[in-house]
Scaffold this motif. Structure first.
Motif, PDB file in Angstrom:
ATOM      1  N   SER A  20       0.945  -1.213  -0.128  1.00 19.67           N
ATOM      2  CA  SER A  20       0.046  -0.073   0.231  1.00 19.67           C
ATOM      3  C   SER A  20       0.856   1.293   0.065  1.00 19.67           C
ATOM      4  N   TRP A  79      -0.360   4.996  -1.020  1.00 19.76           N
ATOM      5  CA  TRP A  79      -1.666   5.369  -0.506  1.00 19.76           C
ATOM      6  C   TRP A  79      -1.281   5.374   1.330  1.00 19.76           C
ATOM      7  N   GLN A  91      -6.505   6.275   1.749  1.00 24.06           N
ATOM      8  CA  GLN A  91      -7.308   5.830   0.631  1.00 24.06           C
ATOM      9  C   GLN A  91      -7.859   4.302   0.828  1.00 24.06           C
TER      10      GLN A  91
END
Length: 150
Positions: free
Chosen positions: A25, A30, A86
């Motif tokens: 991620s 993110w 996110q």
């Protein structure tokens, strides 16, 4: 549209699966919230993420810190998005939050060896489909790699 990924753990612990998923991620740029269901569990994950590998650093904090908004990964026990993430990981049967549509991706990691966790994941799947989210189901193959199942 929020994408919801269901990761089915079988014969493996969350502690071995979560760090690589969080690393991926962060590689994608993110911000992440990881929601568990108790302070004790969040604290245990916090300690684990500092020590899971000698040659790695995974920047994170708990929801308690004053600068939560600046952290790339926040460990939380309640709904909310303190760091404008996110992606939201739901572990330990944490419920899909009311604001799930505010995330690009939700990742629900559940223990397939636990009947209660399996039932909670099935209920979450039904809820996500009813809310119009794209849901996918993932399991590991014989080599331990995640594979999307139909």
């Amino acid at each position: 549209m929020t994408e919801v990924l269901f990761y089915h753990l079988q014969n493996m612990a969350l502690e071995s699966v979560l760090p690589p998923l969080l690393e991926k991620s962060l590689e994608r740029g993110w911000r992440v919230v990881v929601q568990s269901t108790s302070e004790e569990r969040a604290d245990a994950l916090d300690a684990h993420l500092w020590t899971y590998r000698d040659d790695s650093f995974l920047p994170h904090a708990t929801w308690r810190v004053a600068d939560a908004a600046d952290q790339p990964i926040i460990l939380a026990i309640e709904e909310g998005n303190p760091n404008r993430a996110q992606v939201r990981f739901l572990v330990d049967s944490a419920a899909v939050p009311a604001d799930a549509d505010g995330y690009e991706r939700m990742v629900l990691v559940f223990n397939g060896d636990d009947a209660d966790a399996l039932a909670a994941a099935r209920a979450a799947w039904t809820d996500c489909k009813a809310r119009g989210f794209t849901a996918t189901y993932w399991q590991t193959d014989e080599r331990g790699r995640w594979q999307r199942k139909n």
